[in-house]
Design a protein around this motif. Sequence first.
Motif, short mmCIF file in Angstrom:
data_model
loop_
_atom_site.label_atom_id
_atom_site.label_comp_id
_atom_site.label_asym_id
_atom_site.label_seq_id
_atom_site.Cartn_x
_atom_site.Cartn_y
_atom_site.Cartn_z
N PHE A 11 50.03 20.61 0.89
CA PHE A 11 50.68 20.50 -0.42
C PHE A 11 49.85 21.17 -1.53
N ILE A 12 48.62 20.70 -1.73
CA ILE A 12 47.82 21.23 -2.85
C ILE A 12 47.27 22.61 -2.50
N GLY A 13 46.91 22.82 -1.22
CA GLY A 13 46.39 24.12 -0.79
C GLY A 13 47.41 25.23 -0.98
N LEU A 33 47.70 23.18 10.93
CA LEU A 33 49.14 22.87 11.07
C LEU A 33 49.36 21.65 11.96
N ASP A 34 48.60 20.61 11.71
CA ASP A 34 48.75 19.41 12.55
C ASP A 34 50.07 18.69 12.24
N ASP A 35 50.40 17.72 13.08
CA ASP A 35 51.71 17.07 12.91
C ASP A 35 51.60 15.68 12.28
N ALA A 86 42.17 18.56 5.01
CA ALA A 86 41.63 17.22 5.25
C ALA A 86 42.65 16.41 5.99
N GLN A 87 42.17 15.32 6.56
CA GLN A 87 43.11 14.29 6.99
C GLN A 87 43.30 13.39 5.78
N ALA A 88 44.50 13.44 5.21
CA ALA A 88 44.80 12.67 4.01
C ALA A 88 45.50 11.36 4.39
N GLY A 89 45.69 10.51 3.38
CA GLY A 89 46.46 9.28 3.58
C GLY A 89 45.57 8.08 3.87
N VAL A 101 37.01 11.44 10.15
CA VAL A 101 35.63 11.91 10.28
C VAL A 101 35.65 13.35 10.78
N HIS A 102 36.56 13.65 11.69
CA HIS A 102 36.65 15.01 12.23
C HIS A 102 36.88 16.04 11.11
N SER A 103 37.93 15.87 10.36
CA SER A 103 38.29 16.90 9.36
C SER A 103 37.50 16.76 8.07
N ILE A 153 38.49 3.86 5.51
CA ILE A 153 37.68 4.94 6.08
C ILE A 153 38.02 6.26 5.40
N TYR A 154 39.27 6.40 4.98
CA TYR A 154 39.62 7.60 4.20
C TYR A 154 38.68 7.72 3.00
N ALA A 155 38.57 6.63 2.22
CA ALA A 155 37.72 6.64 1.03
C ALA A 155 36.26 6.89 1.39
N PHE A 182 43.87 12.24 -8.45
CA PHE A 182 44.61 10.98 -8.62
C PHE A 182 46.09 11.25 -8.28
N THR A 183 46.62 10.54 -7.29
CA THR A 183 48.03 10.61 -6.83
C THR A 183 48.78 11.85 -7.31
N VAL A 184 48.69 12.89 -6.51
CA VAL A 184 49.31 14.17 -6.86
C VAL A 184 50.74 14.20 -6.32
N1 LIG Z 1 48.02 14.56 -2.65
C1 LIG Z 1 47.29 13.61 -3.23
O1 LIG Z 1 47.81 12.74 -3.95
C2 LIG Z 1 45.80 13.57 -3.05
C3 LIG Z 1 45.08 12.58 -3.75
C4 LIG Z 1 43.70 12.52 -3.57
C5 LIG Z 1 43.04 13.43 -2.77
N2 LIG Z 1 43.78 14.38 -2.09
C6 LIG Z 1 43.04 15.30 -1.24
O2 LIG Z 1 43.43 16.63 -1.54
C7 LIG Z 1 43.35 17.43 -0.36
C8 LIG Z 1 44.70 18.11 -0.11
O3 LIG Z 1 45.67 17.09 0.07
P1 LIG Z 1 47.22 17.39 0.25
O4 LIG Z 1 47.94 16.35 -0.51
O5 LIG Z 1 47.48 18.84 0.00
O6 LIG Z 1 47.37 17.04 1.81
P2 LIG Z 1 48.12 17.84 2.99
O7 LIG Z 1 48.06 16.94 4.17
O8 LIG Z 1 49.45 18.29 2.52
O9 LIG Z 1 47.20 19.10 3.21
C9 LIG Z 1 46.06 19.11 4.04
C10 LIG Z 1 46.23 20.27 5.01
O10 LIG Z 1 45.03 20.37 5.77
C11 LIG Z 1 45.37 20.67 7.09
N3 LIG Z 1 44.27 20.20 7.94
C12 LIG Z 1 43.95 18.91 8.26
N4 LIG Z 1 42.86 18.88 9.03
C13 LIG Z 1 42.49 20.18 9.22
C14 LIG Z 1 41.44 20.80 9.94
N5 LIG Z 1 40.55 20.08 10.63
N6 LIG Z 1 41.35 22.15 9.90
C15 LIG Z 1 42.25 22.89 9.22
N7 LIG Z 1 43.27 22.35 8.53
C16 LIG Z 1 43.38 21.01 8.51
C17 LIG Z 1 46.69 19.97 7.36
O11 LIG Z 1 47.42 20.61 8.40
C18 LIG Z 1 47.38 20.08 6.00
O12 LIG Z 1 48.25 21.19 5.97
C19 LIG Z 1 42.91 16.47 0.75
O13 LIG Z 1 41.51 16.50 0.84
C20 LIG Z 1 43.34 15.12 0.23
O14 LIG Z 1 42.57 14.08 0.80
C21 LIG Z 1 45.13 14.47 -2.23
#
Ligand SMILES: NC(=O)c1ccc[n+]([C@@H]2O[C@H](COP(=O)([O-])OP(=O)(O)OC[C@H]3O[C@@H](n4cnc5c(N)ncnc54)[C@H](O)[C@@H]3O)[C@@H](O)[C@H]2O)c1
Length: 326
Positions: A11-13, A33-35, A86-89, A101-103, A153-155, A182-184
């Motif tokens: 999303f943000i990327g 591109l994980d699921d 990242a692994q978000a959520g 921990v992995h990502s 663990i996310y935090a 903050f909640t995007v």
């Molecule tokens: N959206 C929000 O409200 C929010 C709030 C706080 C922090 N964040 C942080 O912002 C960042 C972006 O979040 P987002 O909302 O775009 O999430 P998102 O899940 O849409 O994007 C993360 C992307 O990273 C990819 N990814 C995951 N693990 C990977 C790996 N090991 N190697 C390569 N790609 C990988 C996923 O496939 C996904 O497309 C994250 O670090 C998230 O924790 C987001």
Amino acid sequence: MKVLVTGAAGFIGFHTARRLLERGDEVVGIDVLDDYYDPALKRARLDILQPHSGFTFVEGDIADREAIAALVEAHPGIRRIVNLAAQAGVRYSLINPHAYVHSNVEGLLVLLEAARRLPGFEHFVHASSSSVYGANTKLPFSVDDRVDHPVSIYAATKKAGELMCHTYSHLWRIPTTALRFFTVYGPWGRPDMAYFMFVKAILESQPIRVFNDGDMRRDFTYIDDIVDGVIAVLDRAPADQGKAPPARIYNIGNHRAEPLMRFIALIESTLGRKANIRFEPMQPGDVKETYADIADIQRDMGFAPRTGIDEGIPKFVEWYRGFYGV
Ligand SMILES: NC(=O)c1ccc[n+]([C@@H]2O[C@H](COP(=O)([O-])OP(=O)(O)OC[C@H]3O[C@@H](n4cnc5c(N)ncnc54)[C@H](O)[C@@H]3O)[C@@H](O)[C@H]2O)c1
């Protein structure tokens, strides 16, 4: 300027990569591109980036050392990295903590190791989260508050990421900035987030689950404001003045703690439908309220969020209806 954007299909990327491309930067994007949520949405975002001549996409894992070594060799001249992979959520981190921990830890380490070896490297911007404030009760949340009481663990991985950035700034003098988002929300958003699930469920006449009896507040930040902040920060690396490491942390939020029920009412009025609400207790790992003190990023970067939820929610709903044809 050549920038590595990780999580470019996220999303943000995606939004960040698009803005960088529009202003003429070269972007190398990587995403695994994980699921965790529908990869078709990630591919649809990439379809928008691909026509830009400055865009190159690499499908791969940031925690894969060989893949990252190959990427930097194949794309010489990367001067900046925006780490949005990242692994978000929060909730999923109770089910699959290893993915975090992995990502968020191993993956970040691989990128920092790559960054410190890149010639002429300028700035590493890392996505942290308001979740680092955990059980903090003092409002609004300030970067000066202690953040050593995470409730998921996310935090914990987000806090670890900030510490790792600081360490690399100290040891290798790499300028780093960690941004506590903050909640995007907004168009092309994340299907696992409440606003997305609410709109989907209401349109499908399904009930919505509302936790803590709706007694929650969130600092909702519209995606365009987030991207403005990310780019402003990216362009101004912390200066290395010799003593303190060139490392910074900013909150990036809207500076409004919106009651969840107002947010839901706004979704209902935008959709012209009532939600069938199922109130449930507070979820483990969740926090009741988030509210960003954004004085630092305002002062240093001129950051000024422009979009409130009254404008942002209708924009999301319009995108949702168009994208899913409902
Ligand atoms: N959206 C929000 O409200 C929010 C709030 C706080 C922090 N964040 C942080 O912002 C960042 C972006 O979040 P987002 O909302 O775009 O999430 P998102 O899940 O849409 O994007 C993360 C992307 O990273 C990819 N990814 C995951 N693990 C990977 C790996 N090991 N190697 C390569 N790609 C990988 C996923 O496939 C996904 O497309 C994250 O670090 C998230 O924790 C987001």
